[in-house]
Write a protein that holds these residues in place. Structure first.
Motif, PDB file in Angstrom:
ATOM      1  N   GLU A  88      -7.267  -2.575  -1.983  1.00 24.09           N
ATOM      2  CA  GLU A  88      -7.009  -3.633  -0.997  1.00 24.09           C
ATOM      3  C   GLU A  88      -5.770  -4.438  -1.383  1.00 24.09           C
ATOM      4  OE1 GLU A  88      -7.656  -5.869   2.488  1.00 24.09           O
ATOM      5  OE2 GLU A  88      -8.493  -3.951   1.844  1.00 24.09           O
ATOM      6  N   SER A  89      -5.573  -4.684  -2.649  1.00 23.64           N
ATOM      7  CA  SER A  89      -4.376  -5.386  -3.117  1.00 23.64           C
ATOM      8  C   SER A  89      -3.122  -4.620  -2.736  1.00 23.64           C
ATOM      9  CB  SER A  89      -4.432  -5.572  -4.639  1.00 23.64           C
ATOM     10  OG  SER A  89      -5.551  -6.324  -5.013  1.00 23.64           O
ATOM     11  N   ARG A  90      -3.165  -3.311  -2.913  1.00 21.64           N
ATOM     12  CA  ARG A  90      -2.027  -2.474  -2.523  1.00 21.64           C
ATOM     13  C   ARG A  90      -1.800  -2.518  -1.013  1.00 21.64           C
ATOM     14  NH1 ARG A  90      -0.071   0.807  -6.420  1.00 21.64           N
ATOM     15  NH2 ARG A  90      -1.367   1.197  -8.236  1.00 21.64           N
ATOM     16  N   ARG A  91      -2.898  -2.420  -0.248  1.00 19.89           N
ATOM     17  CA  ARG A  91      -2.769  -2.474   1.213  1.00 19.89           C
ATOM     18  C   ARG A  91      -2.126  -3.784   1.662  1.00 19.89           C
ATOM     19  NH1 ARG A  91      -7.749   0.529   1.163  1.00 19.89           N
ATOM     20  NH2 ARG A  91      -9.038  -1.342   1.120  1.00 19.89           N
ATOM     21  N   ARG A  92      -2.377  -4.823   0.924  1.00 18.47           N
ATOM     22  CA  ARG A  92      -1.835  -6.143   1.275  1.00 18.47           C
ATOM     23  C   ARG A  92      -0.497  -6.410   0.581  1.00 18.47           C
ATOM     24  NH1 ARG A  92      -6.042 -10.113   3.265  1.00 18.47           N
ATOM     25  NH2 ARG A  92      -7.889  -8.856   3.703  1.00 18.47           N
ATOM     26  N   SER A  93       0.085  -5.377  -0.007  1.00 23.31           N
ATOM     27  CA  SER A  93       1.421  -5.421  -0.616  1.00 23.31           C
ATOM     28  C   SER A  93       1.532  -6.344  -1.824  1.00 23.31           C
ATOM     29  CB  SER A  93       2.477  -5.802   0.426  1.00 23.31           C
ATOM     30  OG  SER A  93       2.465  -4.880   1.493  1.00 23.31           O
ATOM     31  N   ALA A  94       0.448  -6.504  -2.549  1.00 20.42           N
ATOM     32  CA  ALA A  94       0.512  -7.294  -3.778  1.00 20.42           C
ATOM     33  C   ALA A  94       1.287  -6.530  -4.848  1.00 20.42           C
ATOM     34  CB  ALA A  94      -0.890  -7.610  -4.274  1.00 20.42           C
TER      35      ALA A  94
END
Length: 153
Positions: A88-94
């Protein structure tokens, strides 16, 4: 996690974190912020046995909570929850994922290290009972979402 899960999650929260348990309203408030939050539950036999939450405000994601009932520890539930929070962090571009972990919780620290988290700071007496918090960070640009294998860097 949905609003119907909150009472059961809150019961687990009070059981697992009696000193630092979140109030029920905090879970309600967190779920109401879907644009920056993601909360999950793990179920076994129709019962919630784990839960986790993430706040992401680019470029930082922060693991707000992660917990597994003791009788289900060691079965991969914590790893599955953490894997999904990292995805989810990756999906949100963190770019980074941060978390706090109790200095007296080596089992959790080991889990986070297997995923590539490194300790970057200590918050003295962070928890209500005076235990320090270790601040750990995972850089997403240099890692994947799977645990490191023993012996591998």
């Amino acid at each position: 996690m949905g609003t119907a899960d909150i009472p059961a999650v809150h019961d687990l929260e009070r059981r697992l974190f009696p000193v630092d348990a979140w109030p029920l309203q905090m879970f309600v408030d967190e779920l109401a912020q879907a644009e920056t939050r993601r909360y999950l539950v793990a179920e076994h036999g129709g019962h919630i046995v784990g839960y986790a939450g993430l706040m992401c405000i680019e470029p930082i994601a922060d693991v707000q909570t992660i917990a597994v009932v003791p009788e289900q520890e060691g079965k991969g539930i914590g790893s599955a929850l953490l894997t999904e929070l990292i995805r989810e962090s990756r999906r949100r571009s963190a770019e980074d994922v941060l978390l706090e972990v109790r200095a007296d919780n080596p089992r959790a620290q080991q889990l986070y290290r297997r995923f590539g988290f490194d300790q970057i700071h200590v918050r003295p007496r962070y928890y209500r009972d005076g235990v320090d918090a270790l601040i750990m960070r995972l850089r997403l640009d240099a890692t994947d979402t799977t645990p490191r294998e023993a012996g591998r860097p």
